[in-house]
Each structure stands twice: as structure tokens, then as C-alpha cells.
Design a protein around this motif. Structure first.
Motif, PDB file in Angstrom:
ATOM      1  N   ASP A   1      66.982 -51.378  89.239  1.00  0.00           N
ATOM      2  CA  ASP A   1      67.865 -50.794  88.908  1.00  0.00           C
ATOM      3  C   ASP A   1      66.344 -49.966  87.799  1.00  0.00           C
ATOM      4  OD1 ASP A   1      68.430 -50.619  85.657  1.00  0.00           O
ATOM      5  OD2 ASP A   1      69.698 -52.766  85.836  1.00  0.00           O
ATOM      6  N   GLU A   2      66.740 -48.734  87.648  1.00  0.00           N
ATOM      7  CA  GLU A   2      66.116 -47.603  86.484  1.00  0.00           C
ATOM      8  C   GLU A   2      65.469 -48.160  85.549  1.00  0.00           C
ATOM      9  OE1 GLU A   2      63.133 -44.745  87.428  1.00  0.00           O
ATOM     10  OE2 GLU A   2      64.948 -45.553  88.678  1.00  0.00           O
ATOM     11  N   GLU A   3      66.050 -48.913  85.198  1.00  0.00           N
ATOM     12  CA  GLU A   3      66.197 -49.312  83.551  1.00  0.00           C
ATOM     13  C   GLU A   3      65.117 -50.261  83.431  1.00  0.00           C
ATOM     14  OE1 GLU A   3      67.789 -51.208  79.523  1.00  0.00           O
ATOM     15  OE2 GLU A   3      69.262 -49.994  80.778  1.00  0.00           O
ATOM     16  N   ASN A   4      64.842 -51.462  84.364  1.00  0.00           N
ATOM     17  CA  ASN A   4      64.155 -52.241  84.124  1.00  0.00           C
ATOM     18  C   ASN A   4      63.270 -51.993  85.910  1.00  0.00           C
ATOM     19  OD1 ASN A   4      65.647 -54.178  82.857  1.00  0.00           O
ATOM     20  ND2 ASN A   4      66.570 -54.423  84.213  1.00  0.00           N
ATOM     21  N   HIS A   5      62.564 -50.685  85.985  1.00  0.00           N
ATOM     22  CA  HIS A   5      61.644 -50.967  87.056  1.00  0.00           C
ATOM     23  C   HIS A   5      60.398 -50.270  86.643  1.00  0.00           C
ATOM     24  CE1 HIS A   5      59.019 -49.225  90.478  1.00  0.00           C
ATOM     25  NE2 HIS A   5      59.543 -48.092  90.049  1.00  0.00           N
ATOM     26  N   HIS A   6      59.105 -50.652  86.563  1.00  0.00           N
ATOM     27  CA  HIS A   6      58.042 -50.250  86.388  1.00  0.00           C
ATOM     28  C   HIS A   6      57.065 -49.973  87.121  1.00  0.00           C
ATOM     29  CE1 HIS A   6      57.960 -53.816  83.292  1.00  0.00           C
ATOM     30  NE2 HIS A   6      58.711 -54.433  84.221  1.00  0.00           N
ATOM     31  N   VAL A   7      56.359 -48.688  86.943  1.00  0.00           N
ATOM     32  CA  VAL A   7      55.639 -47.906  87.612  1.00  0.00           C
ATOM     33  C   VAL A   7      54.725 -48.975  88.230  1.00  0.00           C
ATOM     34  CG1 VAL A   7      54.301 -47.105  85.467  1.00  0.00           C
ATOM     35  CG2 VAL A   7      54.693 -45.195  87.155  1.00  0.00           C
ATOM     36  N   PHE A   8      54.113 -49.839  88.248  1.00  0.00           N
ATOM     37  CA  PHE A   8      52.721 -50.711  88.624  1.00  0.00           C
ATOM     38  C   PHE A   8      53.479 -51.738  88.629  1.00  0.00           C
ATOM     39  CE2 PHE A   8      49.459 -53.590  87.081  1.00  0.00           C
ATOM     40  CZ  PHE A   8      48.220 -53.197  88.609  1.00  0.00           C
ATOM     41  N   TRP A   9      52.999 -52.547  90.585  1.00  0.00           N
ATOM     42  CA  TRP A   9      53.514 -53.414  90.946  1.00  0.00           C
ATOM     43  C   TRP A   9      53.452 -54.667  90.501  1.00  0.00           C
ATOM     44  CZ3 TRP A   9      50.366 -57.606  92.626  1.00  0.00           C
ATOM     45  CH2 TRP A   9      48.707 -56.766  92.868  1.00  0.00           C
ATOM     46  N   ALA A  10      52.426 -55.260  89.866  1.00  0.00           N
ATOM     47  CA  ALA A  10      52.192 -56.317  89.174  1.00  0.00           C
ATOM     48  C   ALA A  10      52.836 -56.404  88.577  1.00  0.00           C
ATOM     49  CB  ALA A  10      50.157 -55.853  88.593  1.00  0.00           C
ATOM     50  N   ASP A  11      53.585 -55.492  87.420  1.00  0.00           N
ATOM     51  CA  ASP A  11      55.023 -55.477  86.554  1.00  0.00           C
ATOM     52  C   ASP A  11      55.127 -56.378  87.465  1.00  0.00           C
ATOM     53  OD1 ASP A  11      53.501 -54.741  83.408  1.00  0.00           O
ATOM     54  OD2 ASP A  11      53.572 -52.887  84.445  1.00  0.00           O
TER      55      ASP A  11
END
Length: 551
Positions: free
Chosen positions: A15-25
Motif C-alpha cells: 500500500d503506497e500510503e504505508n510504503h517505506h523507502v527503506f527495507w528496515a522500516d
């Protein structure tokens, strides 16, 4: 995504709204979804079967970045790393490493200390370097050193100490009390499990070897009866002594398939990254054992891809290894830390011969963070999120001399001349603070070490301070002056390379001889790197002066 499922990298399903740019997030989200209590425990582990190389650090670093994200969110986090040092030594390693990071052949140390102790736990084997309490402890020290060099706070925990202290005794007792269920679950993953299988491997009190043959056990007494039988080690067999005896639950170890979930339960592990080999083998059985035998929820998992070294798998036996300490002789810790921020689901190669590309990538990443270079929205967001985890003290005044230019400066031994050239070429500003200048010039030492290690085009002695004695005829003299004019007019390395050929032809000079003159002028040798690109990387004032025989 369920807790028992390894994370995917399918960006389209996020979901783009919950997407993080960093995998660790994203991993931290999965951990927080369980509402864990602080401190959150992140674990990794390794068996001390060879040299603890850069590939082994993958697990430490993946855990570290998840830990940093959780700390950033206000959690207390503990990162532990278990040394599975009660495992038996099954074969002799061909290479070892001392505590100074020097890799040596088995024949260079007390190999007999290992050869006489096959089948015994690593912590019961003398250190072949005679510097630590045991071979297992020596290995653990190297793991701790690697983490310390990268600034990662981990607690290296000895499996042996967990057994002997009784820390694993309760979970071992419960497992034996549910031996039938343990057999049923493991039988779904291994063919060799029969009705007499008992999940405990005692250490023979007679010969000190680990044996897999338990004949009976008493849960209330906390003891097992055993026979010291042969131990399979790949295609070889380590002979047992045949002794029949009794061992307590502190005098042995659990088989790996049970030991891993036992560690999770005992240490309260919330998250553990692991390589794809475990994802296809030990993890499915481990989570099944955790839930259906030990009655607890396994930690959040994350599968990472292995990376290769110089295009080949890491291999102690083949000598294709490199230690963290070795890598940090070639580049800054923050550059290596940056390497481990990359998507763990993708295989990568750590190519020492092209470290310049990694350093250039890091430098651009850093410039993006400080707003010094244009980048797309994702790159900017990633830099803002990750850079503070890579560099402990971000300072805008920092200076990064381009790595290949630093390698060229490394051809000059005079530190003052190095700084003078770097300033003249605009790589060190006039108002740069002293700490930034010192840090920038430290890269020169690293790039020089890289050139020498790889024997690349920067591994030459550049004759800066004295003009080599080269006899030139009239045509060659004129040709060199023309080449200088061409370079001064502004051309890249490949254009300069082509012009060297054309200049030689115009003056009817043998092309090989003309290149030879160039190498003699700059290196005092008959050969060298590809001349055009090399000259384009040198400071122009020096190149023009040398071609015109003015300096």
C-alpha cells in the motif's frame, strides 16, 4: 503479511500510503505489529567452522539497521549474536585468522590442537594460536571485533556458556518431556528420524566428543543415558569410543533443528534475519517446533540473499574470503555500512577490484543527503532516512576526495604535496576545517592500499618530484608538445588516448615507442596503465608541465 512468512520485495503489493523507502522500516512494522515488550531482542548466529569473513557480517548488519529503526521509534533494543560453539568440529579448516586479522594457513599454527580434537565442541578445543581460552573463544573474539570496527553494539553469546550455566536447561527439559511430539514434527523435515530418536546430543565423559546416540533419559533427574558412537562428518566418519555413560542436560547440546528455536525462546528473540539456506531448511522446521512443540510464537523472520566476493562465493577452503579489518584498510567504515543498507532480497557482488564504484556511489548518496546533488524523490527520501544510520555524526563540512583521484595522490609519498595537489585541484576548500582535511587525506592511504592490493592502474610510482632522464629526438619532442596542447584544450580520457595514436602517426613515430616515452616521463618505466584515461585523472598542471618537460 503473517508473522511466519519471510518478507517479499514485491513493491506493487505494498500500500503506497504505508510504503517505506527503506527495507528496515518495513521489517520494524512487522515487529511492532506484535506489540513486543522492550527491550526488543534481535538475534543472529554462526557456527565457528572457519574464518569469520565479511559474508558472515551480513547477518549482523541486517539486524543492526532494523535495530536502529526501532531505536529511532523510541524502543529499547538488544542485539545478540550467538556463537554456536558447542557444535563439534567436523573437519579441519584450511585457513584461519589471528586476532590481528591476518589470514594464515592451517600449517602456520598449531594444527595438532585441531586435528586431535575432531568431534569435540569448539570450546573444548585448544586455541591453535595459543592466545584465547579455546578455539571457539578465538572465533567469537573475531566476530566481536568485526562488529566493533563497524560500530555495531552486539552481545556475542556463547552457546556453551548458555548450556553450562543452565540457561538452556528448562527448554531442554521441556523438549525431552515432549520427545514424542518433537519426533513427529522433525520427521516431517528429515528422513532419518525414527521412533528411538531423542533430541539431545551428550558429550562423552570419556573422550569428550559429541555423540548422537541417547538410549534413555530421565526428565525429573535431568539426565540422559548414552553410547559414544561414530559421528558422521560429510563423507567422513569421526570414530566414537564406545563408552556408555550418563550425562546431565548441561553436558551436551540440542541438535541444531531444536537448538535454534530453543535460543529464540530462552533469549526472547523478536526478530532474526538469516540466509536463504535456512529459509529453505531450518526455518520451516524451527517455526513448526516453536509453535507445536515448545508452545511459543517464533520471531519475525527475514531472509537475505548472500553476496559474493569478486564474483565468486565466499569460501575459506578456496581462500576467497576477506575480513572486515582488511576491507577497512581500503575504505571508510561508513562506506561499508552503506553497502549493507542495500535491499537484502537481492544478490550482490562485493568486488574489491571495483571498490571505486562503491565509494563513488556512497559519495553521491552523501551529497544527495546534504542537498548538493540533484536526485529523484525516492533517492532523496532514502538518503534522508538512511544516511544518519550510516554516518554517526553527519557534518556538512566533511570532504570526500574522489577515490580514484585519491589513488593517484597515493602514488606520491609526500603528504604535503598530496594536500597541495588536492587543494590546487579544488578537492579541498581554502576554508576547510583541519579535521575535515585530515579525514579527507586519510582516504588517500586507503585508495593507495586498494591499488597495491589489486595491482590496478594506480599501482605505480608516479615520478612527481623529479624529471626522469628520457632522451628525445626532435619529432618526439614536438609530438609531446602537441599532445600537451590537445589536453590543455579540454578532452576526456578516451579522446586523449585516441590523440596519442594520432599524434604518433602524424610525426611518423612508432606508436609503441611513443607510449613508452609517455610511461618513462611519468613513471620512469617502459609500461604502465592505459595512458589517456590516466592522464585525464591527473592534475592538469603537472601533466602539461611534464609533457612540455618543464617540471
Amino acid at each position: 503479511m503473517s508473522a511466519g512468512t519471510a518478507p517479499t520485495d514485491d513493491r506493487d503489493e505494498v500500500d503506497e500510503e504505508n510504503h517505506h523507502v527503506f527495507w528496515a522500516d518495513e521489517v520494524a512494522d512487522r515487529i511492532e505489529a506484535r506489540d513486543p515488550e522492550d527491550p526488543i531482542t534481535i538475534k543472529g548466529g554462526i557456527s565457528p567452522s572457519g574464518v569469520p569473513h565479511l559474508g558472515n557480517v551480513n547477518e549482523i548488519m541486517r539486524g543492526y539497521f532494523v535495530a536502529e529503526v526501532l531505536r529511532d521509534r523510541g524502543h529499547e533494543v538488544r542485539q545478540v549474536f550467538t556463537a554456536d560453539d558447542r557444535d563439534p568440529l567436523r573437519k579441519l579448516p584450511r585457513k584461519l585468522a589471528d586476532l590481528d586479522g591476518n589470514i594464515v594457513e592451517l600449517g602456520d599454527v598449531n594444527a595438532g590442537a585441531l586435528g586431535r580434537n575432531l568431534g569435540k565442541p569448539y570450546t573444548d578445543i585448544p586455541d591453535p594460536f595459543d592466545c584465547c581460552d579455546s578455539y571457539g573463544k578465538h572465533f567469537s573474539n573475531l566476530i566481536q571485533q568485526s562488529a566493533d570496527l563497524l560500530g555495531v553494539p552486539i552481545d556475542v553469546m556463547s552457546n556453551t556458556e548458555m548450556y553450562t550455566s543452565g540457561e538452556l536447561e528448562d527448554v531442554t527439559r521441556d523438549l525431552l518431556d515432549n520427545a514424542e511430539a518433537a519426533r513427529e514434527v522433525l520427521a516431517e523435515y528429515q528422513d532419518k528420524v525414527d521412533e528411538e530418536y531423542i533430541p539431545f546430543n551428550p558429550i562423552c565423559e570419556e573422550c569428550g566428543k559429541v555423540t548422537e546416540t541417547v538410549t534413555a533419559f530421565d526428565v525429573d533427574a535431568g539426565t540422559v543415558e548414552y553410547v559414544c558412537t561414530d559421528l558422521k562428518a560429510g563423507d567422513n566418519v569421526i570414530d566414537g569410543c564406545g563408552h556408555e555413560g550418563t550425562a546431565t542436560l548441561r553436558d551436551g547440546k540440542l541438535p541444531w533443528r531444536f537448538e535454534w528455536p530453543a535460543q529464540w525462546k530462552t533469549l526472547g528473540v523478536d526478530f532474526e534475519p538469516f540466509g536463504k539456506d535456512h529459509a529453505e531448511g531450518s526455518w520451516p522446521s524451527g517455526e513448526d517446533i516453536a509453535r507445536n512443540v515448545m508452545d511459543f510464537e517464533p520471531p519475525v523472520p527475514m531472509t537475505y540473499e548472500w553476496f559474493t566476493l569478486n564474483g565468486k562465493p565466499f569460501s575459506s577452503s578456496e581462500g576467497n574470503i576477506v575480513l572486515v579489518s582488511e576491507v577497512l584498510e581500503l575504505l571508510e567504515p561508513e562506506v561499508l555500512r552503506y553497502f549493507f543498507t542495500k535491499d537484502p532480497s537481492k544478490a550482490r557482488d562485493f568486488d574489491i577490484g571495483r571498490l571505486d564504484l562503491l565509494v563513488d556511489e556512497f559519495d553521491r548518496f552523501e551529497r544527495i543527503y546534504f542537498g548538493e546533488e540533484d536526485a529523484d524523490e525516492r533517492e532523496q527520501a532514502l538518503a534522508e532516512r538512511v544516511y544518519p544510520m550510516v554516518v554517526a555524526d553527519p557534518r556538512e563540512e566533511r570532504i570526500r576526495i574522489p577515490y580514484t583521484f585519491a589513488a593517484i595522490l597515493g602514488m606520491t609519498d609526500d603528504p604535503e604535496l598530496r594536500e597541495e595537489i588536492a587543494r590546487r585541484e579544488g578537492h579541498i576548500p581554502d576554508d576547510a576545517p583541519e579535521w575535515a582535511v585530515e579525514a579527507a587525506l586519510a582516504r588517500v592511504e586507503q585508495a593507495e592500499a586498494w591499488a597495491k592490493r589489486t595491482g590496478n592502474e594506480y599501482d605505480y610510482d608516479l615520478k612527481r618530484t623529479e624529471m626522469p632522464n628520457v632522451d628525445l629526438d626532435t619529432e618526439t619532442d614536438a609530438a609531446l608538445s602537441e599532445l600537451a596542447d590537445f589536453i590543455e584544450a579540454g578532452h576526456d580520457g578516451e579522446e586523449i588516448q585516441g590523440e596519442i595514436y594520432e599524434t604518433a602517426k602524424r610525426h611518423d613515430i612508432d606508436i609503441g615507442d611513443f607510449f613508452g616515452v609517455g610511461y618513462q616521463l611519468f613513471f620512469g618505466e617502459e609500461q604502465g596503465p592505459k595512458l589517456g584515461p590516466f592522464l585525464s585523472n591527473l592534475d592538469e598542471e603537472f601533466v602539461l608541465g611534464r609533457l612540455r618537460r618543464e617540471r
